[in-house]
Scaffold this motif. Structure first.
Motif, PDB file in Angstrom:
ATOM      1  N   GLN A 122      -4.461 -96.150  50.215  1.00  0.00           N
ATOM      2  CA  GLN A 122      -4.136 -97.176  49.231  1.00  0.00           C
ATOM      3  C   GLN A 122      -3.173 -98.212  49.806  1.00  0.00           C
ATOM      4  OE1 GLN A 122      -2.798 -94.396  46.234  1.00  0.00           O
ATOM      5  NE2 GLN A 122      -4.567 -94.835  44.922  1.00  0.00           N
ATOM      6  N   GLN A 123      -2.214 -97.754  50.605  1.00  0.00           N
ATOM      7  CA  GLN A 123      -1.283 -98.700  51.236  1.00  0.00           C
ATOM      8  C   GLN A 123      -2.029 -99.610  52.207  1.00  0.00           C
ATOM      9  OE1 GLN A 123       2.599 -97.332  52.624  1.00  0.00           O
ATOM     10  NE2 GLN A 123       2.369 -95.461  51.423  1.00  0.00           N
ATOM     11  N   TRP A 140      -3.060-100.303  39.711  1.00  0.00           N
ATOM     12  CA  TRP A 140      -1.834 -99.897  40.400  1.00  0.00           C
ATOM     13  C   TRP A 140      -0.871-101.071  40.607  1.00  0.00           C
ATOM     14  CZ3 TRP A 140      -1.302 -94.730  42.068  1.00  0.00           C
ATOM     15  CH2 TRP A 140      -2.451 -93.934  41.905  1.00  0.00           C
ATOM     16  N   LEU A 158     -11.196 -91.274  55.296  1.00  0.00           N
ATOM     17  CA  LEU A 158     -10.701 -92.558  54.815  1.00  0.00           C
ATOM     18  C   LEU A 158     -11.090 -93.698  55.753  1.00  0.00           C
ATOM     19  CD1 LEU A 158      -7.140 -91.915  53.362  1.00  0.00           C
ATOM     20  CD2 LEU A 158      -9.122 -92.874  52.172  1.00  0.00           C
ATOM     21  N   LEU A 182      -5.343 -93.606  59.445  1.00  0.00           N
ATOM     22  CA  LEU A 182      -6.014 -92.923  58.347  1.00  0.00           C
ATOM     23  C   LEU A 182      -6.785 -91.712  58.856  1.00  0.00           C
ATOM     24  CD1 LEU A 182      -7.447 -96.032  56.449  1.00  0.00           C
ATOM     25  CD2 LEU A 182      -5.262 -94.885  56.091  1.00  0.00           C
ATOM     26  N   ASP A 183      -7.025 -90.746  57.973  1.00  0.00           N
ATOM     27  CA  ASP A 183      -7.835 -89.607  58.371  1.00  0.00           C
ATOM     28  C   ASP A 183      -9.302 -90.036  58.467  1.00  0.00           C
ATOM     29  OD1 ASP A 183      -9.184 -89.297  55.795  1.00  0.00           O
ATOM     30  OD2 ASP A 183      -7.315 -88.439  55.056  1.00  0.00           O
ATOM     31  N   GLN A 231       4.616 -95.481  46.594  1.00  0.00           N
ATOM     32  CA  GLN A 231       4.106 -94.351  45.834  1.00  0.00           C
ATOM     33  C   GLN A 231       2.612 -94.136  46.066  1.00  0.00           C
ATOM     34  OE1 GLN A 231       5.135 -95.264  41.751  1.00  0.00           O
ATOM     35  NE2 GLN A 231       7.227 -94.502  41.961  1.00  0.00           N
ATOM     36  N   LEU A 232       2.005 -94.999  46.861  1.00  0.00           N
ATOM     37  CA  LEU A 232       0.568 -94.920  47.110  1.00  0.00           C
ATOM     38  C   LEU A 232       0.268 -94.034  48.313  1.00  0.00           C
ATOM     39  CD1 LEU A 232      -0.429 -98.675  46.675  1.00  0.00           C
ATOM     40  CD2 LEU A 232      -0.192 -96.925  44.923  1.00  0.00           C
ATOM     41  N   SER A 233      -0.967 -93.580  48.389  1.00  0.00           N
ATOM     42  CA  SER A 233      -1.420 -92.825  49.562  1.00  0.00           C
ATOM     43  C   SER A 233      -1.593 -93.764  50.746  1.00  0.00           C
ATOM     44  CB  SER A 233      -2.755 -92.143  49.258  1.00  0.00           C
ATOM     45  OG  SER A 233      -3.776 -93.126  49.105  1.00  0.00           O
ATOM     46  N   GLY A 234      -1.814 -93.189  51.919  1.00  0.00           N
ATOM     47  CA  GLY A 234      -2.004 -94.008  53.120  1.00  0.00           C
ATOM     48  C   GLY A 234      -3.173 -94.960  52.984  1.00  0.00           C
TER      49      GLY A 234
END
Length: 398
Positions: free
Chosen positions: A149-150, A137, A179, A175-176, A144-147
């Motif tokens: 990934q960020q 990435w 994650l 995060l959920d 453009q990344l998910s939470g």
């Protein structure tokens, strides 16, 4: 320089105020090299202020901070190094990725500030992105990344310059649940690989116990208790810690100490434990284990603390189970949690919570609640606390 050969972080007598509010009241702490120290507590307890003082983002009025043998703050000698001179990394609650930069540029920014060569920066960024699972990435926009990934980007950026100390400020709270659990393990694996020391600020006890080798519970700018995670969890030392960890807390008065409780099975019980018989406001008694070094005297007001998982519910004939304490209650609500259920039980007009394996107990049903004396932790009441003011009355079964 003060000599503390086994400690990587040393904080002595730190005091920090915001106007009339004292956020830190002469707090001290230690953390060994390569270890994780968790600062655990509710909002406003001072844990984030402590982290920001260590980082150099806040300036205390008093105290001393040493990191890796270097004095970074000393109010007596006028030392206060800037954050960039403290050689540490910080991961905040917000991901704080820069939207105009790619993933690789975000991660490599601390090296750019340090004027590291492009060749070395590219090598180290690639290595770090591979470590956090974002190697493919690198050229993407960070937004453009998910939470999750960020947050990996933020973690990689904090580690890219290979700091010996990394500070985490509620880093996983956005995060959920799934994650969060995944990132906890990734942080632990990264720490094992890179061998950095960590200070982790959180209000989530599961997070603190999972990540830390040592836990400090803070309350109103002071350290309420500290120790190994298992000890803090199993043997809360103060009423505040017991309540914060979700234990049921009820009032009573010491009737006798040092006696032998009616425990049929002593397996796993420490013979050094001291037990007490507690008189409840309704005239009945309850046996519990003294949870502090000081043994309360007869007639002293105390709190009896019981973990939700240690309570046993039954619809059987009312009465105490063999070797335990029993009392009557009525189920007011229950919640299915998957492998377990949580119950809210009315006991003499006050609330008691229990977690049980899934059963056929129904709301509004009458139950008998049993708990071993060993699992009733007896603590001295804090100054100014009146028996019954914040705690329930237990009506014992006959």
């Amino acid at each position: 320089m003060r000599e503390h050969p086994t400690n990587f972080i040393i904080v002595d007598g730190l005091k920090k105020s915001f106007g009339d509010f004292v956020a830190l009241n002469r707090v001290s702490l230690r953390a060994g090299a390569g270890s994780t120290l968790a600062l655990l507590g509710p909002s406003g307890c001072g844990k984030t202020t402590m982290l920001r003082c260590i980082a150099g983002l806040e300036t205390p009025e008093e105290g001393y901070i040493e990191i890796g043998g270097k004095v970074v703050f000393d109010s007596d000698n006028g030392i206060n190094l800037m954050p960039e001179k403290r050689e540490l990394g910080i991961v905040f609650q917000s991901y704080a990725v820069w939207p105009h930069m790619t993933v690789a540029q975000n991660v490599g920014f601390p090296l750019k500030v340090r004027r590291t060569s492009k060749a070395e920066t590219d090598t180290r960024v690639k290595r770090m992105l591979d470590l956090v699972g974002l190697g493919d990435w690198a050229g993407r926009s960070a937004t453009q990344l998910s939470g999750g990934q960020q947050q990996r980007v933020a973690l990689a950026r904090a580690l890219i310059h290979e700091p010996s100390l990394v500070l985490f400020d509620e880093a996983l709270s956005n995060l959920d649940a799934q994650l969060r659990e995944q990132m906890r393990m990734e942080v632990k694996l990264l720490q094992d690989r890179l061998n950095f020391t960590a200070v982790y600020v959180t209000h989530d006890q599961a997070e603190a116990f999972a990540l830390a080798r040592y836990v400090m519970v803070m309350n109103r700018g002071q350290v309420e208790t500290e120790g190994l995670p298992k000890n803090v969890f199993r043997r809360p030392q103060t009423p505040f810690v017991a309540k914060f960890l979700g234990l049921n807390v009820h009032s009573g008065i010491i009737r006798s100490t040092g006696g032998v409780p009616p425990v049929a099975n002593h397996e796993g019980v420490d013979p050094a434990d001291v037990y007490a018989e507690i008189a409840l406001p309704d005239g009945e008694t309850l046996w519990g284990r003294i949870g502090q070094d000081r043994i309360p005297v007869v007639g002293e007001e105390v709190l009896v603390c019981m973990r939700r998982e240690h309570l046993s519910l039954a619809t059987a004939r009312p009465g105490k189970m063999s070797g335990g304490n029993g009392f009557h209650g009525t189920i007011r609500a229950k919640s299915f949690l998957g492998l377990t259920e949580e119950y809210v039980i009315d006991v003499a007009g006050r609330e008691l919570r229990a977690i049980q394996p899934v059963t056929d107990l129904e709301e509004a049903g009458s139950v008998v609640v049993n708990v071993r004396p060993y699992d009733c932790i007896v603590l001295s009441q804090p100054a100014g606390h009146r028996a019954g003011a914040e705690a329930g009355t237990l009506e014992l079964a006959n």
